[in-house]
Design a protein around this motif. Structure first.
Motif, PDB file in Angstrom:
ATOM      1  N   ILE A 156       0.841  -1.204   0.000  1.00 48.03           N
ATOM      2  CA  ILE A 156       0.000   0.000   0.000  1.00 48.03           C
ATOM      3  C   ILE A 156       0.875   1.253   0.000  1.00 48.03           C
ATOM      4  N   MET A 157       1.889   1.262   0.860  1.00 48.09           N
ATOM      5  CA  MET A 157       2.727   2.452   0.970  1.00 48.09           C
ATOM      6  C   MET A 157       3.532   2.699  -0.304  1.00 48.09           C
ATOM      7  N   PHE A 158       4.024   1.639  -0.940  1.00 48.65           N
ATOM      8  CA  PHE A 158       4.771   1.815  -2.182  1.00 48.65           C
ATOM      9  C   PHE A 158       3.878   2.436  -3.255  1.00 48.65           C
ATOM     10  N   ILE A 159       2.660   1.954  -3.376  1.00 52.17           N
ATOM     11  CA  ILE A 159       1.714   2.531  -4.338  1.00 52.17           C
ATOM     12  C   ILE A 159       1.458   3.999  -3.995  1.00 52.17           C
ATOM     13  N   GLY A 160       1.248   4.295  -2.713  1.00 52.93           N
ATOM     14  CA  GLY A 160       1.004   5.670  -2.284  1.00 52.93           C
ATOM     15  C   GLY A 160       2.182   6.583  -2.548  1.00 52.93           C
ATOM     16  N   ASP A 161       3.391   6.081  -2.263  1.00 54.44           N
ATOM     17  CA  ASP A 161       4.589   6.882  -2.518  1.00 54.44           C
ATOM     18  C   ASP A 161       4.771   7.139  -4.011  1.00 54.44           C
ATOM     19  N   MET A 162       4.607   6.115  -4.816  1.00 55.98           N
ATOM     20  CA  MET A 162       4.775   6.289  -6.265  1.00 55.98           C
ATOM     21  C   MET A 162       3.716   7.206  -6.850  1.00 55.98           C
ATOM     22  N   THR A 163       2.467   7.060  -6.421  1.00 53.58           N
ATOM     23  CA  THR A 163       1.440   7.963  -6.951  1.00 53.58           C
ATOM     24  C   THR A 163       1.725   9.391  -6.510  1.00 53.58           C
ATOM     25  N   GLY A 164       2.212   9.563  -5.292  1.00 56.25           N
ATOM     26  CA  GLY A 164       2.573  10.908  -4.829  1.00 56.25           C
ATOM     27  C   GLY A 164       3.681  11.511  -5.664  1.00 56.25           C
ATOM     28  N   VAL A 165       4.726  10.730  -5.919  1.00 57.60           N
ATOM     29  CA  VAL A 165       5.848  11.203  -6.741  1.00 57.60           C
ATOM     30  C   VAL A 165       5.368  11.528  -8.157  1.00 57.60           C
ATOM     31  N   LEU A 166       4.623  10.622  -8.754  1.00 59.16           N
ATOM     32  CA  LEU A 166       4.159  10.837 -10.131  1.00 59.16           C
ATOM     33  C   LEU A 166       3.217  12.031 -10.243  1.00 59.16           C
ATOM     34  N   LEU A 167       2.302  12.181  -9.286  1.00 59.76           N
ATOM     35  CA  LEU A 167       1.375  13.313  -9.332  1.00 59.76           C
ATOM     36  C   LEU A 167       2.098  14.643  -9.141  1.00 59.76           C
ATOM     37  N   VAL A 168       3.014  14.711  -8.191  1.00 54.00           N
ATOM     38  CA  VAL A 168       3.740  15.966  -7.948  1.00 54.00           C
ATOM     39  C   VAL A 168       4.579  16.345  -9.164  1.00 54.00           C
ATOM     40  N   PHE A 169       5.327  15.392  -9.712  1.00 54.16           N
ATOM     41  CA  PHE A 169       6.167  15.722 -10.856  1.00 54.16           C
ATOM     42  C   PHE A 169       5.337  15.913 -12.125  1.00 54.16           C
ATOM     43  N   GLY A 170       4.202  15.253 -12.213  1.00 55.36           N
ATOM     44  CA  GLY A 170       3.290  15.507 -13.326  1.00 55.36           C
ATOM     45  C   GLY A 170       2.724  16.916 -13.261  1.00 55.36           C
ATOM     46  N   LEU A 171       2.341  17.358 -12.056  1.00 56.88           N
ATOM     47  CA  LEU A 171       1.841  18.727 -11.882  1.00 56.88           C
ATOM     48  C   LEU A 171       2.920  19.751 -12.210  1.00 56.88           C
ATOM     49  N   ILE A 172       4.150  19.459 -11.823  1.00 56.36           N
ATOM     50  CA  ILE A 172       5.256  20.370 -12.141  1.00 56.36           C
ATOM     51  C   ILE A 172       5.452  20.447 -13.648  1.00 56.36           C
ATOM     52  N   ARG A 173       5.364  19.317 -14.306  1.00 52.90           N
ATOM     53  CA  ARG A 173       5.545  19.293 -15.765  1.00 52.90           C
ATOM     54  C   ARG A 173       4.448  20.099 -16.458  1.00 52.90           C
ATOM     55  N   VAL A 174       3.208  19.937 -16.015  1.00 51.89           N
ATOM     56  CA  VAL A 174       2.095  20.698 -16.589  1.00 51.89           C
ATOM     57  C   VAL A 174       2.298  22.195 -16.335  1.00 51.89           C
ATOM     58  N   ALA A 175       2.702  22.545 -15.113  1.00 55.46           N
ATOM     59  CA  ALA A 175       2.923  23.955 -14.777  1.00 55.46           C
ATOM     60  C   ALA A 175       4.053  24.542 -15.616  1.00 55.46           C
ATOM     61  N   MET A 176       5.122  23.780 -15.800  1.00 54.81           N
ATOM     62  CA  MET A 176       6.251  24.272 -16.594  1.00 54.81           C
ATOM     63  C   MET A 176       5.853  24.483 -18.046  1.00 54.81           C
ATOM     64  N   SER A 177       5.069  23.574 -18.606  1.00 55.09           N
ATOM     65  CA  SER A 177       4.653  23.764 -19.995  1.00 55.09           C
ATOM     66  C   SER A 177       3.688  24.941 -20.113  1.00 55.09           C
ATOM     67  N   GLY A 178       2.860  25.153 -19.098  1.00 56.09           N
ATOM     68  CA  GLY A 178       1.966  26.307 -19.089  1.00 56.09           C
ATOM     69  C   GLY A 178       2.734  27.615 -19.013  1.00 56.09           C
ATOM     70  N   PHE A 179       3.767  27.650 -18.172  1.00 52.61           N
ATOM     71  CA  PHE A 179       4.601  28.846 -18.062  1.00 52.61           C
ATOM     72  C   PHE A 179       5.354  29.119 -19.351  1.00 52.61           C
ATOM     73  N   SER A 180       5.840  28.068 -20.003  1.00 53.13           N
ATOM     74  CA  SER A 180       6.593  28.279 -21.248  1.00 53.13           C
ATOM     75  C   SER A 180       5.658  28.800 -22.337  1.00 53.13           C
ATOM     76  N   ARG A 181       4.396  28.350 -22.346  1.00 49.05           N
ATOM     77  CA  ARG A 181       3.433  28.865 -23.330  1.00 49.05           C
ATOM     78  C   ARG A 181       3.127  30.320 -23.056  1.00 49.05           C
ATOM     79  N   LEU A 182       3.019  30.687 -21.768  1.00 54.61           N
ATOM     80  CA  LEU A 182       2.741  32.086 -21.418  1.00 54.61           C
ATOM     81  C   LEU A 182       3.910  32.989 -21.809  1.00 54.61           C
ATOM     82  N   ARG A 183       5.140  32.520 -21.660  1.00 50.51           N
ATOM     83  CA  ARG A 183       6.306  33.313 -22.018  1.00 50.51           C
ATOM     84  C   ARG A 183       6.392  33.532 -23.518  1.00 50.51           C
ATOM     85  N   LYS A 184       5.907  32.585 -24.311  1.00 48.51           N
ATOM     86  CA  LYS A 184       5.963  32.701 -25.774  1.00 48.51           C
ATOM     87  C   LYS A 184       4.977  33.727 -26.291  1.00 48.51           C
ATOM     88  N   ARG A 185       3.975  34.040 -25.530  1.00 48.98           N
ATOM     89  CA  ARG A 185       2.951  34.997 -25.990  1.00 48.98           C
ATOM     90  C   ARG A 185       3.439  36.383 -25.983  1.00 48.98           C
TER      91      ARG A 185
END
Length: 185
Positions: A156-185
């Protein structure tokens, strides 16, 4: 005080990182209480992703912040009055991301400034961190007889840790791509 001076002050960085992690940890545990399926094991645990991120970015200061928040959470809520267990868990929570980061940096797979960090390497780091974090925490809980079934807790904990890592870094990736799109405008 300019931003560069602010982040070079280790005491200020420690306080800010600790407050940020403490807030994330508290909110996550309040909002996802039904996902705590075994002692110390959430099915989804965003603080694990943030714990790894903070140590990756801030190093020892991030690890000290994780230790502090983990200790207060253990002593104040989860294992009140159980000082040895609380200290051991706080130490394990700080050590797992620190050892993972050190391992990858020492082997030259990641530079100290993280400039060469690739998603594949980050995923591999997340797997090692999750395995180490899970094993340390669940073995301590089993050793102190807080759980009778270490294997279920580890799964259970391994699944929780991995989902936490993946969600946090996925959110960072989405935020970074959003920021790069805003800078291009």
């Amino acid at each position: 005080m300019n931003a560069q001076l602010f982040w070079h002050n280790k005491a200020v960085t420690y306080v800010v990182v600790t407050l940020v992690f403490g807030t994330i940890y508290t909110l996550n545990n309040l909002l996802t209480a039904p996902l705590l399926l075994a002692p110390g094991a959430h099915l989804v645990h965003l603080p694990s992703g943030f714990k790894f991120l903070l140590v990756l970015v801030f190093g020892v200061i991030g690890a000290l912040s994780v230790f502090t928040v983990s200790l207060f959470a253990a002593l104040g809520f989860y294992f009140a009055g159980m000082v040895p267990l609380s200290l051991e868990l706080a130490f394990a929570n700080a050590l797992a991301p620190l050892l993972t980061t050190k391992f990858f940096k020492d082997h030259g797979w990641v530079k100290n400034d993280l400039a060469d960090l690739k998603w594949k390497t980050l995923l591999t780091m997340g797997l090692l961190f999750s395995a180490l974090n899970t094993a340390c925490n669940q073995m301590l809980l089993y050793w102190h007889e807080m759980t009778l079934n270490m294997i279920d807790g580890m799964a259970i904990m391994f699944i929780g840790d991995m989902t936490g890592v993946l969600l946090v870094f996925g959110l960072i990736r989405v935020a970074m791509s959003g920021f790069s799109r805003l800078r291009k405008r």
